[in-house]
Structures are given as C-alpha cells and as structure tokens.
Motif scaffolding. Sequence first.
Motif, mmCIF file in Angstrom:
data_model
loop_
_atom_site.group_PDB
_atom_site.id
_atom_site.type_symbol
_atom_site.label_atom_id
_atom_site.label_comp_id
_atom_site.label_asym_id
_atom_site.label_seq_id
_atom_site.Cartn_x
_atom_site.Cartn_y
_atom_site.Cartn_z
ATOM 1 N N PHE A 8 5.782 1.729 10.453
ATOM 2 C CA PHE A 8 5.062 2.637 9.632
ATOM 3 C C PHE A 8 5.075 3.062 8.401
ATOM 4 N N THR A 9 6.020 2.364 7.328
ATOM 5 C CA THR A 9 6.042 2.810 5.848
ATOM 6 C C THR A 9 5.820 1.384 5.575
ATOM 7 N N ARG A 10 5.591 0.641 6.190
ATOM 8 C CA ARG A 10 4.883 -1.304 6.162
ATOM 9 C C ARG A 10 5.685 -1.515 4.777
ATOM 10 N N MET A 59 11.218 0.624 0.664
ATOM 11 C CA MET A 59 10.928 1.896 0.930
ATOM 12 C C MET A 59 12.125 2.461 0.384
ATOM 13 N N THR A 60 13.673 1.812 0.340
ATOM 14 C CA THR A 60 14.219 2.606 -0.377
ATOM 15 C C THR A 60 15.449 1.847 -1.309
ATOM 16 N N ARG A 61 14.444 0.375 -1.269
ATOM 17 C CA ARG A 61 15.756 0.160 -2.369
ATOM 18 C C ARG A 61 16.877 -0.820 -1.885
ATOM 19 N N ARG A 62 16.888 -0.435 -0.930
ATOM 20 C CA ARG A 62 18.592 -0.618 -0.236
ATOM 21 C C ARG A 62 18.323 -2.543 0.268
ATOM 22 N N SER A 86 1.232 -0.976 0.147
ATOM 23 C CA SER A 86 -0.199 -0.123 -0.077
ATOM 24 C C SER A 86 0.713 1.091 0.140
ATOM 25 N N SER A 87 1.834 1.226 0.175
ATOM 26 C CA SER A 87 2.730 2.421 0.991
ATOM 27 C C SER A 87 3.615 2.487 -0.757
ATOM 28 N N VAL A 88 3.939 1.960 -1.404
ATOM 29 C CA VAL A 88 4.398 1.729 -2.329
ATOM 30 C C VAL A 88 3.213 1.605 -3.547
ATOM 31 N N ILE A 89 1.993 1.422 -3.475
ATOM 32 C CA ILE A 89 1.712 1.562 -4.818
ATOM 33 C C ILE A 89 0.817 2.950 -5.137
ATOM 34 N N ASN A 123 9.388 2.305 11.548
ATOM 35 C CA ASN A 123 9.880 3.175 10.217
ATOM 36 C C ASN A 123 9.051 2.070 9.409
#
Lengths: 541, 317
Positions: free
Chosen positions: B278-280, B82-85, B36-39, B275
């Motif tokens: 909260f960002t799932r 979220m960060t792609r790291r 949900s956080s990236v869509i 973090n």
Amino acid sequence: MIRRSFLWLLSAASLTAVMCVAARHDSALAQSKPGVLRVAMTAGDIPLTTGQPSQGGEGIRFIGITLYDGLTRWDLSKSDKAAEVIPDLAESWTVNPGDQKIWTFKLRKGVKFHDGSEFNADAVVWNLDKLMNKETPQFDQAQANQAASYSAPIASWRKIDDWTVEITTKRVDAVLPYNLANLFMSSPKRWEDLGRDWSKVAEKPSGTGPWMLESFKPRERAELVRNPDHWDKTRITKSERLILLPMPDPNTRVAALLSGQVDWIEAPPPDAVPRLKQQKMQIVTNLYPHIWPYQLSFLDDSPFKDIRVRKAANLAIDRDGLVKMLGGLAVPAKGMVNETHPWFGKPTFEIKYDPEQAKKLLKEAGYGPEKPAKVKIVISPSGSGQMQPLPMNEFIKENFADVGIDMEFEVLDWEALRTRRRLGAEAPENKGRHGVNNSWGYWDPDIGLIAAAGSFARVPVGFNWGDYKNEKADALALKAKATFDPVEQAKILGELHSVIVDDAMWVWMVHDLNPRAMRPNVKGFVQAQSWFQDLTPVVVE
Amino acid sequence: MFVYALRRILYTIPIAIGVSLVCFALIHLAPGDPLSSVIPEGASAEMIAQIRTAYGFDRPLPVQYLKWLGHVVTGDFGTSIMTRRPVLAEVLPAVLNTLTLASAAVLFGFALGCLFGVISGYVAGTPTDRSVAAFSITGVSIPHYWLGMVLIVIFAVNLNVLPATGMGEGGSGSFGFNWDSLQYLILPALTLSVIPAGIIARAVRGTVAEVRKQDFMQTLYAKGLPGRRVFVHVVKNALPAVLAVMGLQLAQLLGGSILVETVFAWPGTGFLLNNAIFTRDLPMLQGTILVLAMFFVLINLLVDILQTAVDPRIKRA
C-alpha cells in the motif's frame, strides 16, 4: 460403537477446551486504564518520528503535533469554525513592507527540547537546513520529502539574533504561515548526541511538543508520555500516556474497540456505526477541509470541456442518497469548500440534485439518451481520504446514466492513481481519461484553491490536473497569494471559490465528516474542523 | 545420501537466482511510480530527479537489479523507502512473528488434519468418512478473512474471552510462552490452521485408505498382528506422501497470510507485505518476497531430503 464414543470424546474435549479458555480468562483483559489513551490508527506503520512524519495527515496528527511544535500551529481548540493558524514557537511575525518576500519571526523564549537543550534561532536555521540545504550534514532526504510541499515557497533563511529569524520566500506569498505549521523543529543536540544518525534519532526523538516518545516498535506501537515541562502550560497533556497502534483494517479497529483493546479508533466504517452506538461508543464527527470530487480534464477530447456537461454532471448526483448510503457520515457538497467555510463566497450556480435540468443541459450540448456523453474516470479501490470509493462511484455511475452520461472507470491502486494525478491530464498515460477521483483537502489557500484553479499551477508545479484556465480565477488566485490581511484574503478566496463553482471546475460530491469512535469513558476531546486534532485535553477516566 | 543432498542443494542456487529475478521484475512491471508515495505534492521536476537519484531509481533496470543482488548476497537488503530503516532489520522480526503464528497453526492444523484423515481413512465409505470429507472441504473453502472476523466477533467482542488483535500489551517484544501472550495467538492460529487441516485431512485420508487396500495389509492381519502394530505399518507407508503435502503447507504458512495477519494486526511478514504494497515500498517488498521465496526453496529442499531419508526409493528414482 467405538467410533461413536470417540466422536463424543472429541466433542467433549473441544467443549472443555473452550470452557478452560473462558475460565482462565483474565478479568483484566483489555480494560481501559485511567490516564492511558490507546488509539488505533488507520496507518499500517508508525509514521517517521524524526521530525517530519510520513503517513500524510494522520502522521502529522499523531506524531507531528504531538512530539513537535512548528513556528506556527493550527488552533484546534474549537469545533464550531474552521481551524486557523496561530503563533506557536514564533510569538509574532512581520512582513517587510519594502519587500514583501521577507518575513521576520520573533521566537518564543524559554522553550526547551525534550532533551533539555534550548530552542532558539540557531535551532530554526539548523532545522530549515535539515530540510532544504543538501550541503549541511543534518540534511535528511526522508524528512525533506515529507516537508517539500510546505518548504517549497521558502527561498532562504538566516538568523538575525538569538530570538529572531528572517525567512525569504521565492515570490510574494501570504500563505507562508500555513506552511510553517507543518515544518517541525527537532533538537540539534539529540542529533549530535546520537552520532549524527537520523535512524538512531528515530528511536529517541526530541522535539518541543506536549508529548515525548518513550518507545516504539515498527508496525506495532508507539508509546508517548506527557511532557510535564511543555512551555504552554494550558497544553500539558491530561493523559499520562498515549499508545498508538497501527490497524489498517477497519473491521479490526472496530473489533479492537468493542473488545476493549483500544479506547479510540480512527475512521470506523459506516456500516459499523449502528453497532458501535448500540454498545454506547461515542461517534464523533465534524466538518473538516475535505472534498470527494472528480477533478476534470479540459483537454480537447474531454466532454467536460463544455461547461454544460460539467454543470449537468454536478446536477445529476443525488448527494442525499449518497450520504444515506454512507450512513450519514458525510454532507452534500455545494462546491470545493463547505457552505460554512469563510472561503465559500457567493456562487450563483447552485449544486443540487436536478436530473431534469441536467438532461436539458446535456441536450443543449448535443448529448441525449441515444448519444450519451462518454467519459472515463480514474478511480481507486481505497486510499487516504477516498472514503468508500467503489460503492460511491457505482452510485454516481447510475446517477450519470439516468441523465445521459455514460461513465467508464479505470481502477488503479491508490499510489498508481496519485502518480497519474501528478502527471496531469496531458500525459500519455492519461490519454482518453477525462477525470480523476482523488479526494482533496483545502486546509490552506494554496492546496485548496489557488494552486488547484490557477492556470499557472499546472502539475507538477501546482495541483491543476486538467489544464483548467479561467482568467478571472487566475487574477483572484494571484491576488489572494499577495494579500497579507487574513480577513481580506478570505474575502478574495471567497470570490475565487464563487468563480470556480460558477464555472463547475470539478464535479464535487460530498465532504467527509471525519468520523472517529471512542469508548464512553474518553473525555475532553474537541473535534476541530481540521485534518489534525489536539489530543492534549483528552483523558480516559 | 550425501551426494543426493549436495546435488539438491546445488540445484537451489539457480532457483534462488531465478526467484530473485522474478520478484525484482514483477515489482518493477507493476503500474505507477515506485517513488509516488515519497514524492511530495507539487514537487518540482528538479526535486523529483533529486529523489530518484537519492534512491537509485535513475539507473537502468539491469543495473539496479545487479546492484541490488550484489548487496543482497552480502546481507544488505537495502533501506525501506518509507521508514528509512534497514529492510533486513524489518523482515527478520516479522519472520519470527510469522514463525510463531505458523508454528501454532501447524500444531492445530497438522494435528487435526492427521487425526481426521486417519479416522476417515480407516472408516472409508461410512457416514463418519463423509462427515470428515465435509469438514475438510469446508476447511479448504472457507475464506480466511471471514473466519477471522467471525472468530473475533464471537470470542473477542461477544464473549470477551480472548483478545482481538496484536501480540499482547507490550507487543512482540514482550511475547513469551505464558498465558498473557499465548491468548493473543489462539484466534489467528486457529484461523490460519483451517485450510492446512482440511488439505492434510484429505491427503491423509486418501493415502491411508489406499495403503489399507494393499495386499500386504491382508498378510499382516493374517499373521495375527494386533491393530496397533498394523497401524504403525499404515503410518510408515503413508508418511512419504503425507510429508510432501505437509512440507508445502508449512512453507505456505511460513510465508505468512496477508489477510489473517492484517485482520488480527499480527506484525508478521503478511502484515509487512500488506503495508509495503500500500505504501509502494519497493525495497521492502523485494526484500520480504525474496526472504519468503527462499523459505519456500529451503523447506522444499528439507522435505525432499527428509522424504529420501524416510523412503530410499525416491532417491533411486
């Protein structure tokens, strides 16, 4: 005797330790440095640095418009009117009169990326491929996700010459320049030089923006320095350095500001404002395109299907009391957009606190003290733009109870709530839910009004969560979408806004005032009426 | 001893698999969409399907679990949504930061806990004992979050003698054993040490008082041993029980504290977890929880082996 002596000794040792700490205290601890601006963000991590930042509006504010430019940008230099879209890397644009889906953009010459390479039409095409063409090597899913809302109207793009680009939209869409302000141009050369690896680019990004990223450490800090060669000499940064620090806890941000560890904090909690003022901190607020609403369901099982209930709900809320509870950091809403906004129009239904009228309307709709209208709203305990959702919802629940609306909550975490909103009221997960408390922005006509009100924009294609249908609203929404003259478009949007307010499409509560606090020696900041802010004129003296 | 240690090490394998299964399942059972956080807002069904495939969420859960486990055993914990790291590259520095904080908290907490516990155990039933009991109960009951804020207000805001947040001017990268860095450690470590100090004080007090009631103590005194030699015997006998409590507390501290690390913006595992929640960020959550769970398993193993070394009766049991 021995025990007593031991305890005395222990106390003395503790006291000495504290005094030692005090004595060894470095007087330079946490002092402001002229020319260095330290900002505490609400985000828990540094947003994506490769071009399309994560972390929503805050990401664009601190990593997007700082490191990068788009073809267009928001004019953030004025505080007295809503921010407008102006030319940026595109000097001008025209719409093909024969086919209004075709736009031609003339690019600005003499613009260099931070790595010294030239910005031109090839760079624009490369960047649009990066976001929308999976077949190209530079395609980056992470950036594509962040950009998708803004790139969605674009069907195709091509280079005409070195300084001209043509973009074709999927349908006639006058909103395109707003979307382009959030599509940022990163350097193709930097990506090539770093082995075509976006994770390496993240550590050493290159845009054309007024700031350059010097270093960053995930979840800790990002250090940006002035770009002395920025093409727009009026936007050369006044500060030499900008340090971004993720601090998700509001009390921590306040403590960091009061102890001098940062110069600027985002979103101080309302109850800390008196203390901050007492310590001579600047509290800066302004209207911005934000609304805290209940988005309503129009399905058969929803009491809100009846306009009388919707109007009663809007009249039941003591918005002045709510604003007082929020320490004055909000203004009462009169609709989706604020009263001074060019899209406000002339609604005839006045949103105000009138519990007697609310009771009357509910009675007409068949509800009363013995038979209250039972509604269930999905809320979250926190979230971006959600303000103070728990006390605010409790406040409104009491207001509703006073007039005969019995409100029940379903509390979900922020991302779960967003998922529910994305699914729409008809989804099985939302069965029996009559509204969703999801804060909203109206920074562009699409998100704010057109795709929120149009019946053609049901989720997930648009933002119409509750299956709202109004033929007049549909016609005006489509007309606004196809009107290219900004003045004429604003007039149509005003008419659309009047229709949805008169129809009480949602329950609108308050507009947030976007508070931020800063030390007295922070100068030059103009708080624009926008989710984004320009840090180039800001300096710590 | 070697066989016992080997047996205990082998026991950790099914525990580790169980832990990985539980942490994978729990995260996937949570309500909401992991993506949900990236869509993006207004994403089409086609785009949502494309994102789901790109992140591997289109496959059945058992397949996702086995694939994830297969990668984990080769040291690949996945990539943050979220960060792609890489997750491991995020978790390991955070573990080091938490380790720094936990070590300082251990130093404060264990020293205070043992000191007060021994004093209290020696003077059981006296007003001093009752004062120490009050201190311990306060320590155990006091909310971390509140104490952290109070310490910040007193020492950072009002007195301005210690910094409120972070790991120093240059962040964790420049953290070192000098005053400029260590001053950032004092308040979070003190906050974090209060609960273990209270628990250990109670445990040490109980054990010391118990040992001192035993018959052999009378014998030692009767033989004319000086107080400090008797004290050594008390410590030796109390140590196995106290070690078990210390081991659990150490493991807990190494797990990081979401609240304390968030209040002090300390970039450890707690801050990372907060973090990620909260960002799932599911891969980050799974990776962090697994690393922390393995820390628990490892420390329990070490404590077990250490206890056996100190008290061979445990092995026989």
